[in-house]
Design a protein around this motif. Structure first.
Motif, PDB file in Angstrom:
ATOM      1  N   GLU A   3       0.828  -1.186   0.000  1.00 42.20           N
ATOM      2  CA  GLU A   3       0.000   0.000   0.000  1.00 42.20           C
ATOM      3  C   GLU A   3       0.864   1.238   0.000  1.00 42.20           C
ATOM      4  N   VAL A  94      -7.305   1.904  -5.602  1.00 40.57           N
ATOM      5  CA  VAL A  94      -6.705   0.582  -5.776  1.00 40.57           C
ATOM      6  C   VAL A  94      -6.147   0.504  -7.185  1.00 40.57           C
ATOM      7  N   GLN A 127      -3.593   1.557  -2.757  1.00 38.51           N
ATOM      8  CA  GLN A 127      -3.288   0.168  -2.444  1.00 38.51           C
ATOM      9  C   GLN A 127      -3.090  -0.616  -3.722  1.00 38.51           C
ATOM     10  N   ARG A 128      -2.037  -1.446  -3.754  1.00 38.41           N
ATOM     11  CA  ARG A 128      -1.789  -2.305  -4.906  1.00 38.41           C
ATOM     12  C   ARG A 128      -2.326  -3.700  -4.597  1.00 38.41           C
ATOM     13  N   ARG A 129      -3.237  -4.179  -5.436  1.00 34.21           N
ATOM     14  CA  ARG A 129      -3.786  -5.518  -5.276  1.00 34.21           C
ATOM     15  C   ARG A 129      -4.281  -5.987  -6.634  1.00 34.21           C
ATOM     16  N   PRO A 132      -9.940  -5.101  -7.025  1.00 35.55           N
ATOM     17  CA  PRO A 132     -10.609  -4.550  -5.837  1.00 35.55           C
ATOM     18  C   PRO A 132     -11.362  -5.625  -5.074  1.00 35.55           C
ATOM     19  N   VAL A 138     -11.232  -2.242  -0.629  1.00 35.11           N
ATOM     20  CA  VAL A 138      -9.814  -2.267  -0.270  1.00 35.11           C
ATOM     21  C   VAL A 138      -9.459  -3.466   0.609  1.00 35.11           C
TER      22      VAL A 138
END
Length: 506
Positions: A3, A94, A127-129, A132, A138
């Motif tokens: 994040e 995200v 945030q990196r993911r 979503p 998140v």
């Protein structure tokens, strides 16, 4: 998940957007953020003599919210004097692996949107993911961290950099304990503040209702009108049996009824616009539509070209109502310039549909003047976004002139990069006037030629035909003779039919 945290800066940082997005967290390993660029600096955004009378600017500024004023009433008699304080908001976004720079630009733009809507941006989180979270956008862990940030800063609202599903919004609100809205809500709010004309207000209300309809929610039994059954079985007993209708169903029905009224109202505006457009086409008046990203300088460019006096403001979506102004080419031909609503990435589809009647000005134009902010950190994304919307309204095949505005804010290296992006583009500055003459010449060269070439001897008592030829056609040769005015010109089909009785062969 990894994040990126965007810390709050001290109050000495000059730009409010830069203050929020000025640097990354020291532990994240992400590069330092640059300038937000979504809004111009105050020193470069000032208007000029070419902007004409800006009466609307004072009216709009008079309606701005005032920071630091309490919303609590000390006495019920003060209700008419209460003023709203500015909302304090925290942004959250995200992004996928490798899309960090694009996510930063999007969050900067969201910060500018929030400020235009009348909020103070306190903080931002990225945030990196892989995708979503379907429940809270998140993820529950990051949602709890977001709750701590909101509580520490005293924020009123969380804004997500996407369009949230109704379930995601409710779940995130349950965790962070403050109001949660999304990017679409902010854009709709700005539109509702800036709409002036009856059609513009109707279009915005329709878009808001389309967005609200699937997001209605109820609160327990108090929202229900359904009843029936035995008293001992939980029913209301005699006199209450029947299918009933829940309060939320009633609200949905009322919203659908209002939406139908608005669609009819917007449709009623169509004939007047069509009549004006048909009159221009009948008189073969070419039209040029100024399209582009929001805050790219479209209205400033229109004012520079025509001294139109259209509202110019350093804000996103300052222009919502299409403005048509008349201009004249160097050969005497008259053409129109139309200022249109700006576009933005992830423009809500409700707005595209609601403003379709306004966007038809772009689809029916003879030339599209595509204005791009040369100082924006991601001009390629601006170009792609605008071209997607132009394609959606059926304007993909119309001749396009790409114009990089605000060229006075970039250096030679940036100009070379932009030249590589669009080799035939023009560089202008609506503030300083640089490149405006070249732009006029390019627009005149792109205007369609009148369809018919005529040679006629027009009687002197039909000077109206000569005047119309000068206004809407191209005069190749003209001479005054004994029998009338000799005219060799290219004119539109309607005027050619009027000149038919006077045609000669030479």
């Amino acid at each position: 998940m990894p994040e990126t945290r965007v810390d709050r800066m001290d109050e000495t940082t000059p730009d409010p957007v830069d203050r929020v997005l000025a640097r990354a967290d020291a532990h994240s390993g992400v590069r330092v953020f640059g300038a937000a660029q979504a809004l111009q600096d105050a020193g470069t955004a000032a208007g000029g003599d070419t902007d004409g009378e800006q009466w609307d600017r004072e009216e709009r500024a008079a309606l701005r919210r005032v920071p630091g004023l309490s919303t609590e009433l000390e006495d019920v008699t003060e209700v008419e004097y209460r003023q709203l304080r500015l909302e304090n908001v925290v942004l959250v976004g995200v992004h996928l692996q490798g899309a960090t720079e694009d996510a930063e630009n999007s969050l900067r733009e969201l910060a500018a949107l929030a400020e235009t809507a009348g909020a103070v941006v306190l903080d931002g989180m990225l945030q990196r993911r892989p995708h979503p979270d379907p429940a809270t956008y998140v993820g529950r862990g990051k949602a709890q961290e977001l709750r701590d940030v909101v509580a520490a800063l005293g924020a009123d609202t969380v804004i997500a950099d996407t369009e949230l599903a109704p379930s995601q919004r409710r779940a995130l609100e349950d965790v962070v304990k403050v109001k949660v809205i999304d990017r679409t809500t902010v854009i709709l709010d700005i539109f509702s503040q800036h709409a002036k004309s009856r059609e513009g207000k109707a279009q915005v209300e329709l878009a808001q209702l389309e967005y609200l309809l699937p997001r209605l929610r109820g609160w327990g039994d108090s929202m229900s009108r359904q009843a029936g059954g035995q008293v001992g079985a939980g029913g209301a007993g005699m006199g209450s049996r029947g299918p009933g209708e829940t309060k939320i169903e009633l609200d949905r029905r009322r919203i659908r009824t209002r939406m139908a009224q608005l669609r009819r109202q917007i449709k009623e505006f169509g004939p007047a616009r069509e009549a004006k457009r048909a009159e221009r086409k009948r008189n073969t008046v070419p039209s040029v539509a100024i399209a582009g990203y929001t805050n790219a300088g479209k209205s400033s460019l229109l004012n520079r070209l025509t001294s139109a006096g259209v509202l110019v403001e350093n804000a996103l979506f300052a222009t919502l109502d299409a403005t048509v102004r008349r201009s004249q080419a160097s050969d005497g031909r008259v053409y129109t310039l139309t200022d249109t609503v700006g576009f933005v990435r992830n423009l809500p589809h409700q707005l595209v549909e609601a403003f379709r009647s306004t966007l038809e000005e772009v689809a029916d134009a003879d030339v599209i003047l595509h204005v791009v902010d040369a100082s924006h950190p991601d001009p390629a994304a601006q170009l792609a976004t605008v071209r997607d919307v132009i394609g959606d309204v059926g304007g993909r095949d119309i001749p396009e002139i790409v114009v990089f505005n605000k060229a006075d804010l970039i250096d030679d290296d940036a100009r070379l990069l932009l030249r590589g992006l669009e080799p035939r583009a023009l560089f202008v500055s609506s503030r300083t006037g640089a490149g405006i003459d070249e732009l006029r010449a390019a627009v005149e060269a792109a205007l369609p030629l009148p369809a018919a070439e005529v040679t006629a001897l027009v009687p002197y008592d039909r000077g109206d035909l000569i005047s119309a030829a000068h206004e809407t056609g191209i005069i190749l040769e003209q001479a005054h003779e004994e029998g009338g005015t000799f005219l060799h010109a290219r004119v539109g089909a309607h005027l050619a039919a009027q000149l038919a009785p006077y045609l000669v062969s030479r």
